[in-house]
Design an enzyme around this catalytic site. Structure first.
Site, PDB file in Angstrom:
ATOM      1  N   THR A   1      -9.246  -5.404   4.202  1.00 21.47           N
ATOM      2  CA  THR A   1      -9.146  -4.538   3.025  1.00 21.47           C
ATOM      3  C   THR A   1     -10.159  -5.081   2.021  1.00 21.47           C
ATOM      4  OG1 THR A   1      -6.771  -4.238   3.437  1.00 21.47           O
ATOM      5  CG2 THR A   1      -7.583  -3.638   1.261  1.00 21.47           C
TER       6      THR A   1
ATOM      7  N   HIS B   1      -3.577  13.981   0.994  1.00 25.60           N
ATOM      8  CA  HIS B   1      -3.798  13.066   2.119  1.00 25.60           C
ATOM      9  C   HIS B   1      -2.594  13.081   3.065  1.00 25.60           C
ATOM     10  CE1 HIS B   1      -4.979   9.558   4.435  1.00 25.60           C
ATOM     11  NE2 HIS B   1      -3.841   8.954   4.109  1.00 25.60           N
TER      12      HIS B   1
ATOM     13  N   GLU C   1      -9.317   4.244  -1.991  1.00 29.73           N
ATOM     14  CA  GLU C   1      -8.115   3.987  -2.777  1.00 29.73           C
ATOM     15  C   GLU C   1      -8.499   3.294  -4.083  1.00 29.73           C
ATOM     16  OE1 GLU C   1      -4.741   2.256  -0.860  1.00 29.73           O
ATOM     17  OE2 GLU C   1      -5.289   3.011   1.134  1.00 29.73           O
TER      18      GLU C   1
ATOM     19  N   ARG D   1      -7.901   4.160  13.393  1.00 28.32           N
ATOM     20  CA  ARG D   1      -7.031   5.329  13.594  1.00 28.32           C
ATOM     21  C   ARG D   1      -6.439   5.403  14.990  1.00 28.32           C
ATOM     22  NH1 ARG D   1      -5.819   6.196   8.513  1.00 28.32           N
ATOM     23  NH2 ARG D   1      -7.637   6.676   7.236  1.00 28.32           N
TER      24      ARG D   1
ATOM     25  N   LYS E   1      -4.188  -1.679  10.117  1.00 24.76           N
ATOM     26  CA  LYS E   1      -4.514  -1.767   8.701  1.00 24.76           C
ATOM     27  C   LYS E   1      -4.827  -3.184   8.244  1.00 24.76           C
ATOM     28  CE  LYS E   1      -3.356   2.510   7.618  1.00 24.76           C
ATOM     29  NZ  LYS E   1      -4.117   3.421   6.777  1.00 24.76           N
TER      30      LYS E   1
ATOM     31  N   TYR F   1       1.230   5.662  -0.397  1.00 29.10           N
ATOM     32  CA  TYR F   1       0.798   6.842   0.374  1.00 29.10           C
ATOM     33  C   TYR F   1       1.031   8.019  -0.557  1.00 29.10           C
ATOM     34  CZ  TYR F   1       0.842   9.562   4.845  1.00 29.10           C
ATOM     35  OH  TYR F   1       0.584  10.415   5.902  1.00 29.10           O
TER      36      TYR F   1
ATOM     37  N   GLN G   1      -3.696   2.939  15.042  1.00 25.48           N
ATOM     38  CA  GLN G   1      -2.638   3.429  14.151  1.00 25.48           C
ATOM     39  C   GLN G   1      -1.762   4.489  14.821  1.00 25.48           C
ATOM     40  OE1 GLN G   1      -4.194   5.044  10.477  1.00 25.48           O
ATOM     41  NE2 GLN G   1      -2.210   5.690   9.714  1.00 25.48           N
TER      42      GLN G   1
ATOM     43  N   GLU H   1     -10.539   4.035   3.841  1.00 24.04           N
ATOM     44  CA  GLU H   1      -9.603   4.796   3.012  1.00 24.04           C
ATOM     45  C   GLU H   1     -10.010   4.565   1.569  1.00 24.04           C
ATOM     46  OE1 GLU H   1      -5.506   3.798   4.052  1.00 24.04           O
ATOM     47  OE2 GLU H   1      -5.496   5.464   5.478  1.00 24.04           O
TER      48      GLU H   1
ATOM     49  N   ASP I   1      -9.264   0.480   2.085  1.00 23.69           N
ATOM     50  CA  ASP I   1      -8.229   0.018   3.010  1.00 23.69           C
ATOM     51  C   ASP I   1      -8.650   0.394   4.436  1.00 23.69           C
ATOM     52  OD1 ASP I   1      -5.807  -0.978   3.926  1.00 23.69           O
ATOM     53  OD2 ASP I   1      -4.795   0.945   3.696  1.00 23.69           O
TER      54      ASP I   1
ATOM     55  N   TYR J   1       2.198   3.172  15.177  1.00 23.93           N
ATOM     56  CA  TYR J   1       2.905   3.298  13.895  1.00 23.93           C
ATOM     57  C   TYR J   1       4.360   3.751  14.000  1.00 23.93           C
ATOM     58  CZ  TYR J   1       2.831   8.417  13.302  1.00 23.93           C
ATOM     59  OH  TYR J   1       3.052   9.762  13.414  1.00 23.93           O
TER      60      TYR J   1
ATOM     61  N   ASP K   1       0.845  -1.190   0.000  1.00 25.31           N
ATOM     62  CA  ASP K   1       0.000   0.000   0.000  1.00 25.31           C
ATOM     63  C   ASP K   1       0.883   1.243   0.000  1.00 25.31           C
ATOM     64  OD1 ASP K   1      -2.466   1.257  -0.067  1.00 25.31           O
ATOM     65  OD2 ASP K   1      -2.600   1.425   2.113  1.00 25.31           O
TER      66      ASP K   1
ATOM     67  N   ARG L   1       1.217  14.955  13.434  1.00 23.70           N
ATOM     68  CA  ARG L   1       2.526  15.481  13.825  1.00 23.70           C
ATOM     69  C   ARG L   1       2.538  16.990  13.924  1.00 23.70           C
ATOM     70  NH1 ARG L   1       4.023  11.952   9.991  1.00 23.70           N
ATOM     71  NH2 ARG L   1       4.397  13.743   8.653  1.00 23.70           N
TER      72      ARG L   1
ATOM     73  N   GLU M   1      -9.846  12.640   7.776  1.00 26.69           N
ATOM     74  CA  GLU M   1      -9.685  13.977   7.199  1.00 26.69           C
ATOM     75  C   GLU M   1     -11.015  14.738   7.130  1.00 26.69           C
ATOM     76  OE1 GLU M   1      -6.847  13.515   3.575  1.00 26.69           O
ATOM     77  OE2 GLU M   1      -7.588  11.553   4.131  1.00 26.69           O
TER      78      GLU M   1
ATOM     79  N   THR N   1      -4.707   6.566   0.193  1.00 26.52           N
ATOM     80  CA  THR N   1      -5.950   7.331   0.225  1.00 26.52           C
ATOM     81  C   THR N   1      -5.924   8.456  -0.796  1.00 26.52           C
ATOM     82  OG1 THR N   1      -6.115   6.832   2.554  1.00 26.52           O
ATOM     83  CG2 THR N   1      -7.474   8.642   1.747  1.00 26.52           C
TER      84      THR N   1
END
Ligand code: MN
Length: 434
Positions: free
Chosen positions: A264, A140, A208, A244, A260, A135, A247, A206, A240, A251, A133, A149, A372, A358
């Site tokens: 899927t 996104h 995708e 959250r 994740k 990114y 995650q 997600e 996907d 992560y 997968d 972050r 989001e 995503t």
């Protein structure tokens, strides 16, 4: 003119104006027939075409295909044969089903080939060996980086230089229609003194797209970016599913893991790049900074203009569209992803699945995840039944659809849909018995 090169050509089978599957599509899939036989198939309108029956009736004889190629539960052997064979078979199916063809009047043969879509089950079309997968949507990655972050440095320093990705699990990829279970897991909110275990409270989708690969070159040859599309069998819609809260806690530093790999979902009809050729779109500019030479690619027509949307349907209520996006927004193209993936000697096999990441567009209505859309649950969306959602609730059904449209021609992917079931109550004592 060959029916596939004529956007006006029609099948003798009925195809409604809103159908994703006109004569110009000819996707590939696998169906379970009412007699429980699994066969490789294509689809026109709401009719599934049994490719095993077509082969047995002799319609592919001059193509010299292996015996029993389509009497299988997966497309892998067919995919292994490579792009010239995919093209020859797709082209033959379109000739056979164009209005006025010899097959039109052969009702006995047609009864062996054609199945109403409502009477068959479109199942997982490919045995997926490996799942990666990416990114690859700048919007996104910027949104998630801002939330998880720092808005001032949302993109990490590598992001504009390489298509970031991770290896996922193929064991939990399921076809549209299979229910999903809310996962249990570990999480730790910013104010929790210690991590807690229990059902995820931030289950998300997600939006995708995925591409399915053919066999890559053998040996140590990487796939060059300009030839990468020769190794792409076709595309599907992918949800996907993501947890959250799990995650955000797990992560660091190696990336997505249990948040994740619990599920899927993939749409069952694989649409070829040839079918998507009229809908190519330019990739976003990559001049600041320019990628390294092995990733450089002409942006012209590197992406595909696929209109995408996501709906949520609470149990017993109609669906509400919560996102409208487009596959053309991707910063890194499929060809760049595949070139990057193999530059180190990593091999790819027929039936590997590569998720795009995503697909978010620039505005809020085009964000491809609830994370989001609701900005991590802070700005819930209101559904048409008046209820609100920060994330996905038990018994909600999430439906993704995608199609291309231009000059009256519509080529689409159908849908990928799945219902979220409540978490299992996990009792360690019960698993050690019997
Ligand atoms: Mn993803």
């Amino acid at each position: 003119m060959h029916p596939l090169s004529d956007p006006k050509s029609q099948s003798f089978l009925p195809v409604s104006e809103q159908s994703d599957f006109p004569l110009q599509n000819i996707p590939f899939g696998v169906i379970e027939r009412p007699d429980e036989l699994f066969v490789c198939a294509s689809r026109i309108g709401d009719t599934a075409l049994d490719l095993n029956a077509l082969q047995q009736l002799g319609y592919f004889d001059d193509l010299e295909l292996p015996e029993g190629l389509f009497g299988q539960e997966a497309l892998n052997e067919f995919i292994s044969l490579g792009r010239p064979v995919w093209r020859a078979v797709r082209s033959r199916i379109a000739e056979l089903y164009a209005a006025g063809s010899d097959l039109e009047d052969k009702s006995k043969q047609r009864a062996e080939i054609e199945w109403p879509i409502a009477e068959v089950e479109a199942v997982l079309p490919v045995f997926i060996g490996d799942y990666t997968d990416f990114y690859a949507s700048r919007e996104h990655a910027t949104n998630v980086g801002s939330m998880f972050r720092d808005p001032a440095n949302a993109l990490l320093p590598n992001w504009l230089h390489l298509p970031v990705g991770y290896h996922g699990r193929s064991s939990t990829i399921v076809e549209s229609g299979v229910n999903i279970r809310r996962p249990n897991g570990q999480s730790k909110g910013p104010n929790d003194p210690a991590p807690v275990f229990g059902p995820s409270i931030k289950v998300d989708f997600e939006l995708e797209m995925a591409f399915i690969t053919g066999d890559g070159p053998t040996g140590e040859t990487p796939i060059p970016v300009e030839r990468a599309e020769e190794y792409i069998f076709g595309l599907a819609l992918l949800n996907d599913w993501s947890a959250r809260d799990v995650q955000q806690w797990e992560y660091v530093p190696l990336g997505p893991f249990l948040a994740k790999n619990f599920a899927t979902s993939i749409s069952p009809w694989i649409v070829t790049l040839d079918a998507l050729a009229p809908f190519r779109a330019d990739r976003p500019n990559q001049e600041d900074p320019s990628p390294l030479p092995y990733l450089q690619q002409d942006p012209k027509g590197a992406n595909v203009d696929v209109h995408l949307e996501v709906s949520i349907a609470p149990q017993g209520h109609p669906e509400t569209v919560v996102c409208q996006s487009n596959f053309k927004h991707m910063y890194w193209s499929m060809a760049q992803q595949l070139a990057h993936h193999t530059i180190n000697g990593c091999l790819i096999n027929a039936g590997d699945c590569m998720g795009s990441g995503t697909i978010s567009g620039p505005e809020k209505g085009s964000f491809g995840s609830m994370l989001e859309i609701t900005w991590n649950g802070k700005e819930p969306v209101t559904l048409s039944d008046g209820s609100q959602r920060g994330f996905i609730e038990d018994h909600d059904t999430v439906i993704m659809r995608g199609y291309c449209k231009k000059d009256g021609l519509r080529i689409g992917f159908g849908e990928v849909s799945a219902t979220l079931l409540p978490a299992l109550s996990w009792n360690p004592a019960s698993t050690s018995k019997n």
